[in-house]
Design an enzyme around this catalytic site. Structure first.
Site, PDB file in Angstrom:
ATOM      1  N   ASP A  96       9.145   2.912   1.997  1.00  0.00           N
ATOM      2  CA  ASP A  96       7.976   3.714   2.353  1.00  0.00           C
ATOM      3  C   ASP A  96       7.745   3.539   3.848  1.00  0.00           C
ATOM      4  O   ASP A  96       7.227   2.525   4.295  1.00  0.00           O
ATOM      5  CB  ASP A  96       6.769   3.233   1.541  1.00  0.00           C
ATOM      6  CG  ASP A  96       5.493   4.021   1.874  1.00  0.00           C
ATOM      7  OD1 ASP A  96       5.486   4.735   2.896  1.00  0.00           O
ATOM      8  OD2 ASP A  96       4.511   3.901   1.116  1.00  0.00           O
TER       9      ASP A  96
ATOM     10  N   LYS B 119       2.318  11.109   7.331  1.00  0.00           N
ATOM     11  CA  LYS B 119       1.489  10.867   8.509  1.00  0.00           C
ATOM     12  C   LYS B 119       1.983  11.585   9.774  1.00  0.00           C
ATOM     13  O   LYS B 119       1.771  12.785   9.903  1.00  0.00           O
ATOM     14  CB  LYS B 119       1.314   9.363   8.705  1.00  0.00           C
ATOM     15  CG  LYS B 119       0.450   8.773   7.577  1.00  0.00           C
ATOM     16  CD  LYS B 119      -0.124   7.410   7.887  1.00  0.00           C
ATOM     17  CE  LYS B 119      -1.208   7.040   6.878  1.00  0.00           C
ATOM     18  NZ  LYS B 119      -0.855   5.987   5.960  1.00  0.00           N
TER      19      LYS B 119
ATOM     20  N   PHE C  67       0.861  -1.190   0.000  1.00  0.00           N
ATOM     21  CA  PHE C  67       0.000   0.000   0.000  1.00  0.00           C
ATOM     22  C   PHE C  67       0.888   1.227   0.000  1.00  0.00           C
ATOM     23  O   PHE C  67       1.646   1.462   0.937  1.00  0.00           O
ATOM     24  CB  PHE C  67      -0.942   0.051   1.208  1.00  0.00           C
ATOM     25  CG  PHE C  67      -1.842   1.265   1.131  1.00  0.00           C
ATOM     26  CD1 PHE C  67      -3.004   1.244   0.366  1.00  0.00           C
ATOM     27  CD2 PHE C  67      -1.500   2.440   1.777  1.00  0.00           C
ATOM     28  CE1 PHE C  67      -3.809   2.373   0.241  1.00  0.00           C
ATOM     29  CE2 PHE C  67      -2.308   3.582   1.666  1.00  0.00           C
ATOM     30  CZ  PHE C  67      -3.458   3.547   0.902  1.00  0.00           C
TER      31      PHE C  67
HETATM   32  C1  LIG Z   1      -0.978   6.054   4.498  1.00  0.00           C
HETATM   33  C2  LIG Z   1       0.075   5.501   3.642  1.00  0.00           C
HETATM   34  C3  LIG Z   1       0.365   6.050   2.375  1.00  0.00           C
HETATM   35  C4  LIG Z   1      -0.456   7.158   1.755  1.00  0.00           C
HETATM   36  O1  LIG Z   1      -0.453   8.334   2.485  1.00  0.00           O
HETATM   37  P1  LIG Z   1      -1.588   9.449   2.205  1.00  0.00           P
HETATM   38  O2  LIG Z   1      -1.191  10.592   3.074  1.00  0.00           O
HETATM   39  O3  LIG Z   1      -2.897   8.852   2.573  1.00  0.00           O
HETATM   40  O4  LIG Z   1      -1.498   9.765   0.740  1.00  0.00           O
HETATM   41  C5  LIG Z   1       1.423   5.513   1.670  1.00  0.00           C
HETATM   42  N1  LIG Z   1       2.149   4.510   2.155  1.00  0.00           N
HETATM   43  C6  LIG Z   1       1.913   3.952   3.354  1.00  0.00           C
HETATM   44  C7  LIG Z   1       2.784   2.849   3.849  1.00  0.00           C
HETATM   45  C8  LIG Z   1       0.852   4.420   4.123  1.00  0.00           C
HETATM   46  O5  LIG Z   1       0.577   3.841   5.308  1.00  0.00           O
END
Ligand SMILES: *Cc1c(COP(=O)(O)O)cnc(C)c1O
Length: 411
Positions: free
Chosen positions: A236, A265, A143
């Site tokens: 990520d 985040k 994700f």
């Molecule tokens: C939440 C998340 C995203 C996307 O972030 P947004 O601010 O919602 O665009 C990407 N990668 C990971 C691992 C995430 O948990």
């Protein structure tokens, strides 16, 4: 629990809003620390933390002060000009992270897109990949956000159905997860490598997929694979970063350093959206004026909040707290003796409790926990995530365990 006021707002949202989420039926009004209150004054303990964006707790007084002071002074300028908060933020983040250079955006998905652009330019201009041939290897179950490019390389059908055509240049390998050993996973990455591979992009722990923690040594082997083949390793850590797993970054559990790191985040201290791509100057310097940007990216207000949020990670001892109380919480959950629980896993205060699917639906359990004053979110029908703000106390975890035990034994 009174539903009078709540029903009104739920109805309004359903009437006027796109239905791209299915929220639990509670209308929140106020937050403080680990607690949230609904419009009828009911109090809840937050175990969702806005998908780990609320590490510092709701409305941290120091961050409230920072947002107030900075917004009265200067909030938005665009990058057409230099500002003091932005300069200070860049200095703080590079000092803390050890990376040489930072590019700021607003949301996580935008920072992932930034990483993709950086990897491709590095691939063409430094590695010498022929034009438009660059490939990035990703993991199944990933994700990385919701843009059309990013959902295009997701393996989750519901994320991508009806949104094509998608960008080329992504190939999928196997994440190291149950049903797939570390050797099998590494082998599948190896098979996908060719002269056009510019990067491997993975989450060190897959969050949305259900807190999937790979076998020890997996990330280390990916690092070696990248070294041997002149490939960038990009992590990520939008959700796993900044203390969530009990270390500043999840890659520190494996003693490696990636070539690129993506944050978001919690970087905004639960106040502002801000995200970042971090790397060496070698990689980052492929961006020149005009090649990338964002109107709000690096704005002085978000920069000020993020700088303060980084300081508070240490002032409030959030990383160590995540490590210690994460282990405590996990061991308490594991000691709940009930066969509806299949597995409890995770690192730090980032815990997934997997249910035996045929026994009970995770969403139903979340509804029952809601009635006990615990806000939790399921993922993929069978996993409940516990990811409280990192400033939670042992006493609050004990209270939560009491409620979770009560609900589970009532089934
Ligand atoms: C939440 C998340 C995203 C996307 O972030 P947004 O601010 O919602 O665009 C990407 N990668 C990971 C691992 C995430 O948990």
């Amino acid at each position: 629990m009174s539903q009078s006021l709540q029903d009104e707002f739920i109805k309004k949202e359903l009437l006027h809003g796109a239905q791209n989420y299915s929220p639990l039926s509670v209308v929140l009004e106020k937050g403080k620390g680990v607690y949230l209150w609904d419009v009828d004054g009911n109090k809840y303990l937050d175990m969702v933390s806005a998908y780990s964006a609320v590490s510092h707790g709701h409305s941290h007084p120091e961050l409230v002060k920072a947002i107030k002071n900075q917004s009265e002074k200067l909030a938005i300028t665009s990058r057409a000009f230099y500002t003091e908060p932005f300069a200070n933020f860049l200095e703080s983040l590079t000092n803390i992270s050890g990376f040489e250079s930072v590019l700021t955006m607003n949301t996580g998905a935008e920072a992932v897109e930034t990483a993709i652009k950086a990897a491709r330019r590095w691939g063409y201009f430094t590695k010498g990949i022929s034009e438009n041939k660059a490939e990035i290897i990703v993991a199944d179950g990933n994700f990385h956000g919701r843009t059309t490019t990013i959902v295009g390389f997701s393996s989750e059908e519901s994320y991508k159905r009806g949104f094509g055509p998608f960008s080329k240049g992504f190939v999928e390998a196997k994440f190291c997860w149950s049903g797939c050993s570390k050797e099998e996973s590494i082998e599948s990455f190896k098979e996908k490598i060719n002269k056009n591979t510019c990067a491997i992009l993975v989450e060190p722990i897959q969050g949305e997929a259900g807190i999937r923690v790979p076998e020890k040594g997996w990330l280390h082997e990916l690092r070696e694979l990248c070294n041997e083949n002149d490939i960038l390793l990009i992590l990520d850590e939008i959700q796993s970063g900044l203390g969530r797993t009990g270390k500043l970054f999840a890659f520190q559990h494996e003693d490696i350093i990636p070539d690129g790191l993506i944050l978001g985040k919690a970087l905004g201290g639960a106040m502002m959206p801000i995200s970042a791509f971090l790397s060496s100057k070698n990689v980052m310097d492929h961006f020149n004026s005009g090649s990338h940007g964002s109107t709000f990216g690096g704005n002085p207000l978000a920069s000020k909040i993020a700088t303060r949020a980084l300081e508070i990670l240490y002032e409030d001892n959030l990383i160590d707290n995540s490590c210690e109380l994460g282990s405590y919480f996990k061991s308490k959950l594991r000691s709940i003796d009930n066969n509806i629980i299949k597995e409890v896993r995770g690192k730090g205060l980032w815990i997934g409790m997997e249910l035996n699917k045929h026994n009970f639906n995770a969403k139903d359990l979340c509804l029952m926990l809601l009635n006990e004053g615990l806000l939790c979110k399921e993922t993929h029908k069978s996993v409940i995530r516990f990811a409280p703000p990192l400033m939670i106390t042992k006493k609050e975890i004990d209270w939560a365990i009491e409620k979770i035990t009560k609900v589970i034994s009532s089934i």
